[in-house]
Design an enzyme around this catalytic site. Sequence first.
Site, PDB file in Angstrom:
ATOM      1  N   ARG A  76      -1.241 -74.983   5.054  1.00 27.62           N
ATOM      2  CA  ARG A  76      -1.777 -75.498   3.689  1.00 27.62           C
ATOM      3  C   ARG A  76      -3.282 -76.026   4.133  1.00 27.62           C
ATOM      4  O   ARG A  76      -3.388 -77.110   4.356  1.00 27.62           O
ATOM      5  CB  ARG A  76      -0.873 -76.354   3.040  1.00 27.62           C
ATOM      6  CG  ARG A  76      -1.377 -76.827   1.785  1.00 27.62           C
ATOM      7  CD  ARG A  76      -1.297 -75.846   0.672  1.00 27.62           C
ATOM      8  NE  ARG A  76      -0.058 -75.302   0.601  1.00 27.62           N
ATOM      9  CZ  ARG A  76       0.291 -73.890   0.155  1.00 27.62           C
ATOM     10  NH1 ARG A  76      -0.804 -73.012  -0.167  1.00 27.62           N
ATOM     11  NH2 ARG A  76       1.568 -73.762   0.267  1.00 27.62           N
ATOM     12  N   ARG A 102      -1.771 -64.204   8.556  1.00 29.31           N
ATOM     13  CA  ARG A 102      -2.288 -65.505   8.548  1.00 29.31           C
ATOM     14  C   ARG A 102      -1.283 -66.227   9.548  1.00 29.31           C
ATOM     15  O   ARG A 102      -1.359 -67.426   9.587  1.00 29.31           O
ATOM     16  CB  ARG A 102      -2.499 -66.195   7.071  1.00 29.31           C
ATOM     17  CG  ARG A 102      -1.119 -65.896   6.254  1.00 29.31           C
ATOM     18  CD  ARG A 102      -1.313 -66.974   4.996  1.00 29.31           C
ATOM     19  NE  ARG A 102      -0.369 -66.663   4.094  1.00 29.31           N
ATOM     20  CZ  ARG A 102      -0.047 -67.433   2.896  1.00 29.31           C
ATOM     21  NH1 ARG A 102      -0.978 -68.459   2.642  1.00 29.31           N
ATOM     22  NH2 ARG A 102       0.876 -67.328   2.028  1.00 29.31           N
ATOM     23  N   HIS A 172      -9.384 -67.275   2.211  1.00 24.07           N
ATOM     24  CA  HIS A 172      -8.846 -68.061   1.317  1.00 24.07           C
ATOM     25  C   HIS A 172      -9.147 -69.760   1.523  1.00 24.07           C
ATOM     26  O   HIS A 172      -8.356 -70.612   1.757  1.00 24.07           O
ATOM     27  CB  HIS A 172      -7.357 -67.965   1.509  1.00 24.07           C
ATOM     28  CG  HIS A 172      -6.531 -68.651   0.406  1.00 24.07           C
ATOM     29  ND1 HIS A 172      -6.524 -69.994  -0.012  1.00 24.07           N
ATOM     30  CD2 HIS A 172      -5.479 -68.162  -0.578  1.00 24.07           C
ATOM     31  CE1 HIS A 172      -5.693 -70.441  -1.186  1.00 24.07           C
ATOM     32  NE2 HIS A 172      -4.725 -69.215  -1.147  1.00 24.07           N
ATOM     33  N   ASP A 216      -5.740 -70.750 -11.914  1.00 17.52           N
ATOM     34  CA  ASP A 216      -5.333 -69.929 -10.754  1.00 17.52           C
ATOM     35  C   ASP A 216      -6.086 -68.495 -11.511  1.00 17.52           C
ATOM     36  O   ASP A 216      -5.211 -67.871 -12.047  1.00 17.52           O
ATOM     37  CB  ASP A 216      -3.806 -69.768 -10.485  1.00 17.52           C
ATOM     38  CG  ASP A 216      -3.442 -68.993  -9.478  1.00 17.52           C
ATOM     39  OD1 ASP A 216      -4.569 -68.091  -8.765  1.00 17.52           O
ATOM     40  OD2 ASP A 216      -2.334 -68.962  -9.040  1.00 17.52           O
ATOM     41  N   GLU A 276     -12.278 -68.370  -3.325  1.00 15.50           N
ATOM     42  CA  GLU A 276     -11.941 -67.567  -2.402  1.00 15.50           C
ATOM     43  C   GLU A 276     -12.732 -66.349  -2.398  1.00 15.50           C
ATOM     44  O   GLU A 276     -12.664 -65.688  -3.686  1.00 15.50           O
ATOM     45  CB  GLU A 276     -10.142 -67.193  -2.423  1.00 15.50           C
ATOM     46  CG  GLU A 276      -9.472 -68.532  -2.310  1.00 15.50           C
ATOM     47  CD  GLU A 276      -8.104 -68.225  -2.815  1.00 15.50           C
ATOM     48  OE1 GLU A 276      -7.355 -67.126  -2.640  1.00 15.50           O
ATOM     49  OE2 GLU A 276      -7.438 -69.035  -3.717  1.00 15.50           O
TER      50      GLU A 276
HETATM   51  C1  BG6 Z   1      -3.847 -68.266  -4.278  1.00 16.59           C
HETATM   52  C2  BG6 Z   1      -3.231 -67.582  -5.385  1.00 16.59           C
HETATM   53  O1  BG6 Z   1      -4.948 -67.583  -3.773  1.00 16.59           O
HETATM   54  O2  BG6 Z   1      -2.720 -68.571  -3.136  1.00 16.59           O
HETATM   55  C3  BG6 Z   1      -2.238 -68.573  -5.898  1.00 16.59           C
HETATM   56  O3  BG6 Z   1      -4.064 -67.250  -6.504  1.00 16.59           O
HETATM   57  C4  BG6 Z   1      -1.231 -69.151  -4.752  1.00 16.59           C
HETATM   58  O4  BG6 Z   1      -1.413 -68.062  -6.859  1.00 16.59           O
HETATM   59  C5  BG6 Z   1      -2.149 -69.800  -3.766  1.00 16.59           C
HETATM   60  O5  BG6 Z   1      -0.408 -70.242  -5.213  1.00 16.59           O
HETATM   61  C6  BG6 Z   1      -1.519 -70.350  -2.585  1.00 16.59           C
HETATM   62  O6  BG6 Z   1      -0.757 -69.336  -1.909  1.00 16.59           O
HETATM   63  P1  BG6 Z   1       0.291 -69.646  -0.526  1.00 16.59           P
HETATM   64  O7  BG6 Z   1       0.992 -68.513  -0.423  1.00 16.59           O
HETATM   65  O8  BG6 Z   1      -0.569 -70.022   0.506  1.00 16.59           O
HETATM   66  O9  BG6 Z   1       1.129 -70.965  -1.158  1.00 16.59           O
END
Ligand code: BG6
Length: 304
Positions: A76, A102, A172, A216, A276
């Site tokens: 995260r 990833r 991202h 989002d 992103e």
């Molecule tokens: C974003 C998406 O790119 O990533 C969201 O648009 C998503 O919908 C977010 O919740 C986080 O994704 P993840 O898989 O890392 O929890």
Amino acid sequence: MSQPDIITLNQKFAIAGQLEFAAEANGMAVARIANHHAQSTIALQGAHILAFQPNGEAPLIWLSPAAKLAPGKSIRGGVPVCWPWFGAHATASGFPAHGFARTVPWQVTASTALPDGSTRIAFELPQSAIPSAQWPHACRVRLIVTAGKTLAVELITENTGNAPFKIGEALHTYFAISDVDNVRITGLEDCVYLDKVDDWKRKTQAGAITITSEVDRLYVNTEKDCLIEDAGLRRRIRIAKRGSRSTVVWNPWIEKAAKMGDFGSDTGYRGMACVESVNAAENVVSVAPGATHALSVVYSTEKI
Ligand code: BG6
């Protein structure tokens, strides 16, 4: 990664006074860059940039204090590399969100000290890390990171097979901000977006983006620079991209962040915004046999 691997990495790729490899307390192997311009940490898992901070400035990248740095788990914060699809897989619900790149270990293939004092490191997704059931295509995928006054990241996909394939992808990036209340995001005015929090309705952006609830949005057909104006940090982050026709702006806000459980605290979501650089939806990229596609982004800061 075991200790000898770190030793080998240092023997092959360390640059005195700029780049070294180390194992974090949990054993995760990272490249640590400290040069004249900036400090950066990159995990070999996912070729995932965990930190980038220009010297004398606030961090550019947000990493959750509760990020799980564990083998095979998504992290995260930082700069997750989403590849070869973005979001949910189009047809297979059991495949991982944002692709597999990833969460698998990448290899370091080169390191360079550049004349301007920047440090470049190149990663490659090893064939053995590609689950063939999820991706039955021959390809070579590289990520090249240049940490200097700016942070430059290039995701390169080469089709080494005999048939075309389509990819979705994203850098991202989670940006560190003073507080959601202090920021506005510009560069997407009048762009069409798919609103994930409103049943994917197609809408048009009016003016700058502010974050006052869950956001989002997948903006399509836009190659423009985006700017994050942060009145609290008195800085503007510039996101200048090439080879990317979609942009996603994401902040989970209160309930979603709480559900995710890895945002650190109840207010963790307030210190980050994702902008992103993406190719998704109608902007997925078809790569012909022998062809190469590159998505590249330069992140820089300006004082305001
Ligand atoms: C974003 C998406 O790119 O990533 C969201 O648009 C998503 O919908 C977010 O919740 C986080 O994704 P993840 O898989 O890392 O929890």
